[in-house]
Write an enzyme that holds these catalytic residues in place. Structure first.
Site, PDB file in Angstrom:
ATOM      1  N   ASN A 286       0.875  -1.176   0.000  1.00 42.37           N
ATOM      2  CA  ASN A 286       0.000   0.000   0.000  1.00 42.37           C
ATOM      3  C   ASN A 286       0.908   1.220   0.000  1.00 42.37           C
ATOM      4  O   ASN A 286       1.473   1.565   1.030  1.00 42.37           O
ATOM      5  CB  ASN A 286      -0.899  -0.020   1.238  1.00 42.37           C
TER       6      ASN A 286
ATOM      7  N   LYS B 154       0.144   4.221  -0.247  1.00 42.85           N
ATOM      8  CA  LYS B 154      -0.488   5.423   0.325  1.00 42.85           C
ATOM      9  C   LYS B 154      -0.206   6.613  -0.604  1.00 42.85           C
ATOM     10  O   LYS B 154      -0.095   6.421  -1.815  1.00 42.85           O
ATOM     11  CB  LYS B 154      -0.008   5.643   1.765  1.00 42.85           C
TER      12      LYS B 154
ATOM     13  N   HIS C  31      -9.627   1.297   4.942  1.00 37.65           N
ATOM     14  CA  HIS C  31      -8.347   1.479   5.643  1.00 37.65           C
ATOM     15  C   HIS C  31      -8.560   2.432   6.818  1.00 37.65           C
ATOM     16  O   HIS C  31      -9.361   3.365   6.736  1.00 37.65           O
ATOM     17  CB  HIS C  31      -7.303   2.042   4.676  1.00 37.65           C
TER      18      HIS C  31
ATOM     19  N   GLU D 114      -6.930   4.834   7.825  1.00 34.93           N
ATOM     20  CA  GLU D 114      -6.714   6.252   7.494  1.00 34.93           C
ATOM     21  C   GLU D 114      -7.943   6.846   6.811  1.00 34.93           C
ATOM     22  O   GLU D 114      -8.218   8.038   6.950  1.00 34.93           O
ATOM     23  CB  GLU D 114      -5.446   6.392   6.630  1.00 34.93           C
TER      24      GLU D 114
ATOM     25  N   GLU E 247      -5.431  -4.812  10.557  1.00 32.66           N
ATOM     26  CA  GLU E 247      -4.411  -3.792  10.741  1.00 32.66           C
ATOM     27  C   GLU E 247      -4.653  -3.056  12.062  1.00 32.66           C
ATOM     28  O   GLU E 247      -5.461  -2.115  12.109  1.00 32.66           O
ATOM     29  CB  GLU E 247      -4.450  -2.775   9.591  1.00 32.66           C
TER      30      GLU E 247
ATOM     31  N   GLY F 291       2.605   2.385  10.767  1.00 33.00           N
ATOM     32  CA  GLY F 291       3.573   3.461  10.603  1.00 33.00           C
ATOM     33  C   GLY F 291       4.271   3.852  11.892  1.00 33.00           C
ATOM     34  O   GLY F 291       4.931   4.892  11.955  1.00 33.00           O
TER      35      GLY F 291
ATOM     36  N   SER G 274       3.413  -2.126  10.270  1.00 31.22           N
ATOM     37  CA  SER G 274       4.872  -2.207  10.455  1.00 31.22           C
ATOM     38  C   SER G 274       5.444  -3.579  10.097  1.00 31.22           C
ATOM     39  O   SER G 274       6.411  -4.014  10.712  1.00 31.22           O
ATOM     40  CB  SER G 274       5.265  -1.790  11.876  1.00 31.22           C
TER      41      SER G 274
HETATM   42  P1  13P Z   1       3.005   0.411   7.658  1.00 29.35           P
HETATM   43  O1  13P Z   1       3.517  -0.884   7.076  1.00 29.35           O
HETATM   44  O2  13P Z   1       3.758   1.608   7.160  1.00 29.35           O
HETATM   45  O3  13P Z   1       2.898   0.343   9.143  1.00 29.35           O
HETATM   46  O4  13P Z   1       1.518   0.604   7.104  1.00 29.35           O
HETATM   47  C1  13P Z   1       0.628  -0.444   7.203  1.00 29.35           C
HETATM   48  C2  13P Z   1      -0.589  -0.091   6.434  1.00 29.35           C
HETATM   49  O5  13P Z   1      -1.334   0.782   6.806  1.00 29.35           O
HETATM   50  C3  13P Z   1      -0.833  -0.828   5.191  1.00 29.35           C
HETATM   51  O6  13P Z   1      -2.113  -0.584   4.704  1.00 29.35           O
END
Ligand code: 13P
Length: 247
Positions: free
Chosen positions: A9, A11, A94, A96, A165, A171, A209
């Site tokens: 992803n 982002k 997601h 976010e 997740e 992150g 992560s």
């Molecule tokens: P990270 O791997 O940067 O923690 O992000 C995970 C994520 O949100 C994947 O959709």
């Protein structure tokens, strides 16, 4: 055994030049992969990625999709539009999007439905915040999030990919331990089993992560069928290491 699936992803990262370098490095480094691999790139780059990924070794994904099919929905992108660019997967719900764009469980369920209706595989995300985990509400939260999607999508639920997740692991460099992740994956699997006789073939990905160092241990868990990778998917070496940990 189910085939594992590793999804990057990206982002809101990338540029024409950076994408080309990253995708070429991934294709060159991957060889014959025994697991599924996909990258979810920002919408403006689908056309570029479609050309670069024409060999089919890596599938293309989107990071969101509209719940609507067509019409006056400024800024939205329909599943039919995804289809035109060879997009196979769409991340839905997601954290976010839930957090910054107010997406509710009901909206996430409708987006899942709209993706499925167009032949796009939704990667449905669920996960608890740190406050929810600390309050002992992890199970309640992920079950509620999945229940909305199950309720709206009925027997089609077996066509989704599910991703756990934990929000506190995204992150942050904090990863759920393999045992913590497996515990939640097992209860999500049980919930799917109650909804469909095909629950065992649904891929449940872990995200938060995941990196080259921790992927193998996470992917060794019974109910962890792959990864949804953020930061580490932007570096070819790291993403390739996760892909090889999944083989
Ligand atoms: P990270 O791997 O940067 O923690 O992000 C995970 C994520 O949100 C994947 O959709």
């Amino acid at each position: 055994m189910k085939k594992k699936l590793i999804v990057g992803n990206w982002k809101m990262n990338g540029s024409l030049a950076a994408n080309q370098a990253l995708l070429q490095a991934l294709l060159a480094g991957m060889g014959q992969s025994a697991c599924g691999v996909a990258v979810c790139v920002p919408a403006p780059y689908w056309a570029q990625a479609q050309v670069l990924l024409a060999s089919g070794a890596i599938d293309l994904g989107a990071q969101d999709v509209s719940q609507h099919a067509v019409g006056a929905f400024t800024g939205e992108v329909s599943p039919a539009m995804l289809k035109e660019f060879g997009v196979r997967y769409a991340i839905v719900g997601h954290s976010e999007r839930r957090q910054y764009h107010g997406e509710t469980d009901a909206v996430v369920a409708l987006k899942t439905q709209s993706a499925l209706a167009a032949g796009i595989t939704p990667i449905v995300c669920v996960g608890e915040t740190l406050a929810e985990r600390e309050a002992g509400k992890t199970e309640e939260v992920v079950k509620r999030q999945l229940a909305a999607v199950v309720h709206t999508n009925g027997h089609c639920i077996s066509e989704i990919v599910l991703a756990y997740e934990p929000v506190w692991a995204i992150g942050t460099g904090l990863t759920a331990t393999p045992e913590q992740a497996q515990q939640v994956h097992a209860l999500l699997r049980a919930q799917l089993q109650a909804a469909t006789s095909h629950a065992d073939r649904i891929q449940i990905l872990y995200g938060g992560s995941m990196n080259a160092g921790n992927a193998a241990q996470l992917l060794a868990q019974t109910d962890i069928d792959g990864g949804l990778v953020g930061g580490a998917s932007l570096k070819a070496v790291d993403f390739l290491a996760i892909v090889s940990a999944a083989q």
